[in-house]
Design a protein around this motif. Structure first.
Motif, PDB file in Angstrom:
ATOM      1  N   THR A 117       0.844  -1.192   0.000  1.00 44.66           N
ATOM      2  CA  THR A 117       0.000   0.000   0.000  1.00 44.66           C
ATOM      3  C   THR A 117       0.877   1.240   0.000  1.00 44.66           C
ATOM      4  N   LYS A 118       0.553   2.157  -0.908  1.00 39.08           N
ATOM      5  CA  LYS A 118       1.331   3.379  -1.017  1.00 39.08           C
ATOM      6  C   LYS A 118       1.033   4.302   0.167  1.00 39.08           C
ATOM      7  N   VAL A 119       2.084   4.759   0.817  1.00 38.04           N
ATOM      8  CA  VAL A 119       1.952   5.651   1.971  1.00 38.04           C
ATOM      9  C   VAL A 119       2.441   7.039   1.581  1.00 38.04           C
ATOM     10  N   ALA A 120       1.700   8.069   1.992  1.00 37.18           N
ATOM     11  CA  ALA A 120       2.069   9.443   1.650  1.00 37.18           C
ATOM     12  C   ALA A 120       3.432   9.793   2.252  1.00 37.18           C
ATOM     13  N   GLU A 121       4.249  10.487   1.443  1.00 36.81           N
ATOM     14  CA  GLU A 121       5.575  10.865   1.907  1.00 36.81           C
ATOM     15  C   GLU A 121       5.505  11.730   3.165  1.00 36.81           C
ATOM     16  N   ASN A 122       4.466  12.553   3.241  1.00 42.85           N
ATOM     17  CA  ASN A 122       4.335  13.458   4.374  1.00 42.85           C
ATOM     18  C   ASN A 122       4.187  12.694   5.691  1.00 42.85           C
TER      19      ASN A 122
END
Length: 271
Positions: free
Chosen positions: A163-168
């Motif tokens: 799952t892609k996680v936001a860089e922030n």
């Protein structure tokens, strides 16, 4: 010379007559007391004053001040070497006998705590209070790190699941961990508190390293974990000295790392 030899014979004859002698501290030669005789000797009650406290102590009349200190040690918790006994305004030595200096039934004796011992106990008490306070402060940081650790675990689960996680999210968690690291740096700790603080510092460092690793993997999900190159963090700047805490040196290293993270956040917001 004849008189000296004569006195020697007297002592020798008395020893043969079952009279035993003992040498007390200070070089005084006195007749050795028999414990059975001491137990059967008349008892006297001594009024001992210790600050605002007054105690009635019952001891054999032929006891020494050293014997009295032994009894008082059980009553007050003060070791004999920490006690000073005064009778009629004068401090008495341990080997002096009560009856020989005029101590009788209902006589008054003053007990004082040795000033050096009192000062040492005060220093130990203040030190213990400082350690306790530092442990409480470390515990507060530990509680916050526990919460952040749960979030790191959740992020790790998402990254491993693809799952892609936001860089922030990586930046925010890292920033919050660095805040806790700064908080640990402000705690002055010794003894057990210092050990606990070191454990938390290394724990925070490990979590930040984990986030760096996960961030690299999140950016390139098709790369294997072994090929992912985590951000290099110079944790040696945060290591605490085993002998003396160089707080200025540590603070500078932490602030530099913190400033670097803030710069990354700002760059991320301008993109």
């Amino acid at each position: 010379m004849k008189r000296l030899s004569s006195s020697k014979r007297v002592v020798s004859n008395e020893v043969k007559g079952d009279i035993e002698w003992e040498l007390r501290p200070g070089g005084m030669l006195v007749q050795k007391r028999n414990m059975a005789d001491a137990a059967s000797a008349p008892m006297i009650k001594i009024k001992v004053s210790h600050g605002s406290y007054h105690r009635d102590i019952v001891v054999p009349a032929q006891s020494t001040f050293g014997d009295l200190k032994g009894v008082l040690a059980q009553e007050t918790g003060l070791e004999p070497k920490e006690q000073r006994l005064l009778f009629q305004g004068k401090e008495k030595d341990d080997e002096e006998c009560l009856h020989m200096v005029g101590v009788k039934d209902m006589s008054k004796v003053v007990l004082l705590e040795d000033p050096a011992s009192k000062e040492r106990k005060l220093v130990e008490m203040n030190s213990n209070q400082s350690v306790l306070k530092a442990c409480e402060e470390v515990a507060k940081v530990r509680s916050e790190v526990d919460k952040l650790s749960e979030k790191v675990i959740a992020v790790e689960a998402n990254v491993r699941a693809g799952t892609k996680v936001a860089e922030n999210e990586f930046l925010v968690l890292t920033e919050l961990l660095m805040v806790q690291l700064l908080q640990l740096d402000t705690i002055e700790a010794d003894g057990e508190a210092k050990v606990q603080r070191r454990v938390e510092v290394r724990r925070v460092q490990g979590l930040v390293d984990t986030l760096d690793h996960l961030k690299a993997r999140n950016s390139n999900p098709f790369s294997s974990s072994c090929n992912a190159v985590p951000m290099s963090t110079k944790w040696e700047a945060f290591e605490l000295s085993s002998t003396r805490i160089t707080q200025d040196w540590e603070s500078n290293g932490i602030l530099l790392q913190f400033a670097s993270l803030l710069a990354g956040i700002c760059n991320q917001s301008f993109r």
